[in-house]
Scaffold this motif. Structure first.
Motif, mmCIF file in Angstrom:
data_model
loop_
_atom_site.group_PDB
_atom_site.id
_atom_site.type_symbol
_atom_site.label_atom_id
_atom_site.label_comp_id
_atom_site.label_asym_id
_atom_site.label_seq_id
_atom_site.Cartn_x
_atom_site.Cartn_y
_atom_site.Cartn_z
ATOM 1 N N GLU A 108 0.855 -1.465 -0.169
ATOM 2 C CA GLU A 108 -0.184 0.092 -0.319
ATOM 3 C C GLU A 108 1.025 1.600 0.128
ATOM 4 O OE1 GLU A 108 -2.074 -0.758 3.286
ATOM 5 O OE2 GLU A 108 -4.187 -1.777 2.462
ATOM 6 N N ARG A 109 1.764 1.129 0.672
ATOM 7 C CA ARG A 109 3.038 2.257 0.975
ATOM 8 C C ARG A 109 3.262 2.695 -0.207
ATOM 9 N NH1 ARG A 109 4.676 -0.030 5.796
ATOM 10 N NH2 ARG A 109 3.873 1.022 7.445
ATOM 11 N N ALA A 110 4.645 1.838 -1.247
ATOM 12 C CA ALA A 110 4.121 1.924 -2.777
ATOM 13 C C ALA A 110 3.470 2.309 -3.358
ATOM 14 C CB ALA A 110 4.558 -0.019 -2.839
ATOM 15 N N GLY A 111 2.355 1.965 -3.483
ATOM 16 C CA GLY A 111 1.479 2.118 -4.442
ATOM 17 C C GLY A 111 1.443 3.897 -4.445
ATOM 18 N N ARG A 112 1.433 4.540 -3.306
ATOM 19 C CA ARG A 112 1.187 5.130 -2.589
ATOM 20 C C ARG A 112 2.109 6.857 -3.389
ATOM 21 N NH1 ARG A 112 -1.492 3.442 2.603
ATOM 22 N NH2 ARG A 112 0.543 4.262 3.126
ATOM 23 N N ILE A 113 3.307 6.135 -3.540
ATOM 24 C CA ILE A 113 4.855 7.143 -3.617
ATOM 25 C C ILE A 113 4.984 6.272 -4.921
ATOM 26 C CG2 ILE A 113 5.360 6.816 -1.088
ATOM 27 C CD1 ILE A 113 7.874 4.978 -1.827
ATOM 28 N N GLY A 114 4.242 5.541 -5.593
ATOM 29 C CA GLY A 114 4.467 4.912 -7.073
ATOM 30 C C GLY A 114 5.561 4.020 -6.802
#
Length: 413
Positions: A108-114
């Motif tokens: 989820e964190r990866a999705g937020r920062i691309g």
């Protein structure tokens, strides 16, 4: 049951790994510290999914025999890989640290920062990692265009002390700019001092730079370099072995260094004290048989004692110019990948002098101005202004601080 990787963090679709395999690598990276040789051997023996299930289920789970590479066969493979007691100890160690919920949070964190996840099956996986034998990363998180990692086939790692001298910073910036002009990508660790100077000069020269982080790709450490690292992510690549949310630690810095040495064609230590952490990077490069160079300094300067030690005790090549650094790496480097923007850059260079005059006229010696303000005053595109400011910074004609850019008054120097 193992959950699949979310599409937003899955990365390049051409990778051969399945969603289950990718999630397994994410989960394993939350439990296993970088450089754990037992993990490398067990992944080879069981595969990432098999190893994750061995950790989650335990070696004696009654349903474990339902998959071909599991149950009795899985235990035998693990025992064969690293020995029975050692395998059981490793699985127990990782079981205490494993958190599947934390793995989901990492995605989820990866999705937020691309951020994207690369696995060894990915087409942009750094080929140099093959030199790490049993200690390659389980996966790699990147921010930036993964295709830029193709430049690592022709790259030089510039590393050195965080508390560098003006001499070291000058050499780092001149070297990075000169090597960028020779189509070398610059690899470093995003730290203060030599690392930051190398990244900054490469960006100013419109070159390609990769910063390997000791924490997750969302942990832009040190905080004072966060703006610089954001530029690296935008124009180059930020890479991290650990998943988003992971904090850097001393051990992780040491293990990060092996990735810098493995990814680059050659390593050059620009300035380092007798106990500098950059000597660890040099040690990894020497162990892998990669070209290793060191820049000499004054024999009276403690800041160069580490470089002199590398030359004296570790047979590092003494390099004093950009040409010598390029010569060190050239025999092992590949041709640079085609640059689709090259014609546009060439056309822009024909008006470089006029652009520089316009930016200089928009600068003042006592009042700071942001790059946006300078672009508005000079009527130039922001990208052009940023490139010109970088060149002026390298030439010592302008400098940047928290207040913006200011012209350096040479009459008082």
């Amino acid at each position: 049951m193992l959950a699949p990787v979310r599409p937003s963090a899955e990365g390049h679709a051409a990778g051969a790994a399945t969603s289950e395999e990718r999630f397994a690598r994410v989960a394993l990276s939350t439990a296993i510290e970088p450089g754990d040789l037992d993990a490398g051997r067990l992944v080879d023996a069981l595969g990432p999914v098999g190893l994750l299930r061995a950790i989650v289920d335990g070696p004696d789970a009654p349903h474990a025999a339902s998959c071909p590479a599991e149950g009795e066969g899985r235990n035998i493979a693990a025992d064969t890989a690293i020995g029975g007691k050692r395998a059981r100890d490793a699985l127990a160690r990782w079981r205490q640290r494993l958190s599947l919920s934390e793995s989901v949070k990492a995605l989820e964190r990866a999705g937020r920062i691309g951020a994207r996840l690369l696995t060894p099956d990915s087409p942009w996986w750094p080929e140099g990692f093959a030199s790490l034998d049993e200690g390659p990363p389980l996966s790699l998180w990147i921010r930036g265009d993964g295709a830029r990692l193709q430049h690592l086939g022709r790259s030089i790692a510039l590393v050195g002390a965080r508390a560098c001298t003006e001499y070291g910073e000058h050499v780092a910036m001149e070297s990075a700019a000169g090597l960028s002009d020779r189509s070398f990508a610059i690899v470093s660790g995003g730290a203060y001092g030599i690392d930051a100077a190398a990244h900054r000069a490469t960006l100013a020269s419109r070159g390609m730079t990769v910063a390997f982080l000791a924490g997750g790709p969302d942990r832009l450490y040190p905080a004072g370099n966060s703006d610089l690292l954001k530029r690296v992510a935008s124009e180059g690549v930020i890479a991290a072995e650990l998943p988003p949310g992971s904090a850097p630690t001393r051990w992780r810095f040491l293990m990060r260094n092996r990735l810098i040495a493995a990814a680059a064609t050659a390593t050059v230590v620009v300035e380092a004290g007798h106990r500098s952490g950059s000597l660890n990077t040099a040690g990894h490069a020497a162990q892998m048989g990669r070209p290793l160079g060191a820049v000499p300094g004054s024999v009276l300067s403690p800041a160069s004692a580490g470089c002199h030690r590398l030359i004296r005790e570790y047979a590092a090549t003494c390099v004093t110019t950009t040409d010598e650094m390029a010569e060190l790496a050239e025999p092992f480097a590949t041709a640079p990948p085609p640059d689709p923007a090259a014609p546009e850059v060439a056309a822009t260079d024909t008006t470089a002098n006029g652009d520089e005059r316009a930016v200089l006229s928009a600068l003042a010696t006592r009042r700071f101005a942001s790059a946006d303000e300078i672009a508005a005053r000079s009527a130039l595109p922001f990208a052009t202004v940023a490139a010109v400011l970088g060149r002026l910074d390298l030439a010592g004609r302008a400098r940047e601080s928290a207040g913006g850019w200011v012209l350096i008054d040479r009459s008082h120097r």
